[in-house]
Write a protein that holds these residues in place. Structure first.
Motif, PDB file in Angstrom:
ATOM      1  N   LEU A  68       7.627  34.971 -10.146  1.00 17.50           N
ATOM      2  CA  LEU A  68       8.203  33.683 -10.541  1.00 17.50           C
ATOM      3  C   LEU A  68       9.368  33.270  -9.643  1.00 17.50           C
ATOM      4  CD1 LEU A  68       8.160  34.058 -14.427  1.00 17.50           C
ATOM      5  CD2 LEU A  68       6.687  32.592 -13.027  1.00 17.50           C
ATOM      6  N   CYS A 118       5.606  40.294 -12.635  1.00 18.00           N
ATOM      7  CA  CYS A 118       5.512  38.893 -13.072  1.00 18.00           C
ATOM      8  C   CYS A 118       6.823  38.161 -12.823  1.00 18.00           C
ATOM      9  CB  CYS A 118       5.142  38.845 -14.553  1.00 18.00           C
ATOM     10  SG  CYS A 118       5.089  37.182 -15.249  1.00 18.00           S
ATOM     11  N   SER A 156      -5.504  33.934  -4.829  1.00 14.56           N
ATOM     12  CA  SER A 156      -4.184  33.339  -4.621  1.00 14.56           C
ATOM     13  C   SER A 156      -3.387  34.117  -3.578  1.00 14.56           C
ATOM     14  CB  SER A 156      -3.412  33.307  -5.939  1.00 14.56           C
ATOM     15  OG  SER A 156      -4.101  32.532  -6.895  1.00 14.56           O
ATOM     16  N   ALA A 191       1.728  35.321 -10.813  1.00 18.02           N
ATOM     17  CA  ALA A 191       2.575  35.656 -11.954  1.00 18.02           C
ATOM     18  C   ALA A 191       1.741  35.735 -13.232  1.00 18.02           C
ATOM     19  CB  ALA A 191       3.686  34.617 -12.109  1.00 18.02           C
ATOM     20  N   CYS A 192       0.830  34.795 -13.413  1.00 22.63           N
ATOM     21  CA  CYS A 192      -0.057  34.818 -14.586  1.00 22.63           C
ATOM     22  C   CYS A 192      -0.920  36.074 -14.597  1.00 22.63           C
ATOM     23  CB  CYS A 192      -0.947  33.577 -14.600  1.00 22.63           C
ATOM     24  SG  CYS A 192      -0.087  32.035 -14.985  1.00 22.63           S
ATOM     25  N   SER A 214       1.738  31.374  -6.161  1.00 25.77           N
ATOM     26  CA  SER A 214       2.695  32.321  -6.743  1.00 25.77           C
ATOM     27  C   SER A 214       2.651  32.300  -8.261  1.00 25.77           C
ATOM     28  CB  SER A 214       4.106  32.017  -6.252  1.00 25.77           C
ATOM     29  OG  SER A 214       4.537  30.742  -6.679  1.00 25.77           O
ATOM     30  N   ARG A 215       2.399  31.135  -8.848  1.00 21.77           N
ATOM     31  CA  ARG A 215       2.305  31.044 -10.307  1.00 21.77           C
ATOM     32  C   ARG A 215       1.024  31.703 -10.810  1.00 21.77           C
ATOM     33  NH1 ARG A 215       6.973  30.237  -9.788  1.00 21.77           N
ATOM     34  NH2 ARG A 215       8.226  28.623 -10.782  1.00 21.77           N
ATOM     35  N   LEU A 236      -1.521  25.190 -10.150  1.00 19.90           N
ATOM     36  CA  LEU A 236      -0.341  26.002 -10.460  1.00 19.90           C
ATOM     37  C   LEU A 236       0.438  26.445  -9.234  1.00 19.90           C
ATOM     38  CD1 LEU A 236      -1.895  28.343 -13.191  1.00 19.90           C
ATOM     39  CD2 LEU A 236      -0.585  26.244 -13.541  1.00 19.90           C
ATOM     40  N   LYS A 258       8.257  31.073  -5.716  1.00 18.85           N
ATOM     41  CA  LYS A 258       7.648  29.750  -5.565  1.00 18.85           C
ATOM     42  C   LYS A 258       8.386  28.942  -4.517  1.00 18.85           C
ATOM     43  CE  LYS A 258       6.411  25.571  -8.096  1.00 18.85           C
ATOM     44  NZ  LYS A 258       5.084  25.466  -7.462  1.00 18.85           N
TER      45      LYS A 258
END
Length: 207
Positions: free
Chosen positions: A191, A187, A126, A87-88, A83-84, A80, A194
């Protein structure tokens, strides 16, 4: 990590260079969510009639949920991007806050607590990876210190302090809704950071 004024200037430029300020803000907001739940979730469980056994089991599930996500964090980061994943994690905070606000029985929080693995373990792995990838060469440890301070210091402290004010003035349900709103903002911000090159082959995927 370098020496003298030049080293400090290099690090300052790195901290001011986009998207680093945004990244640090997101980590601070994530820490605030974690700090609020760390202090007041079990207070709330007690307020709605949860037993000491319930609290202990919830805390056990919370802690154990970290293990698989720390272990598989490298897979998530590679698939992912850091950064994703972050966000998750913020989206998982939204779900946690809303569940706490709507589930009347504290035993119903058990499955919700498995999301702690996402909100802490996956997020933190992350964040550490991303921090190393944006740090100037030789300043990786300093950048790690910055995000540690943002999350565990400023974030957790702010979440505990402001969370206490909210819990006392608005009540727990409204406080959880505020927490969900903050996490949703975090979140959306995540996004936006990225980068095409955020998976750096020279940075090992470790925690």
């Amino acid at each position: 990590e370098g020496a003298g004024e030049g080293s400090g200037n290099v690090m300052l430029k790195a901290l001011l260079k986009p998207p680093t300020p945004l990244f640090v803000l997101i980590i601070l907001l994530s820490g605030a969510s974690g700090g609020f739940l760390e202090v007041f979730l079990l207070v709330y469980v007690g307020d709605i009639g949860g037993s000491e056994l319930c609290m202990g089991v919830l805390k056990f599930v919370t802690c154990m949920s970290e293990l698989p996500y720390f272990y598989h964090s490298g897979w998530f980061i590679k698939k992912l991007g850091p950064s994703r994943v972050i966000a998750c994690a913020q989206l998982a905070y939204v779900v946690r806050f809303l569940c706490y606000a709507t589930i009347p029985n504290p035993w119903g929080f058990l499955p919700v607590e498995t999301l702690h693995g996402v909100t802490l373990a996956a997020m933190w792995a992350s964040a550490c990876y991303y921090a190393r990838s944006i740090a100037p060469k030789g300043h990786e440890t300093t950048m790690q210190g910055v995000i540690n301070s943002a999350h565990w210091g400023g974030g957790y402290g702010t979440g505990a302090f402001l969370g206490g004010l909210l819990y006392n003035t608005l009540g727990p349900i409204s406080s959880f809704c505020v927490g969900a709103s903050v996490s949703l903002v975090a979140c959306c911000l995540a996004l936006r950071i990225k980068r095409e090159d955020e998976i750096d082959p020279d940075v090992p995927v470790t925690i």
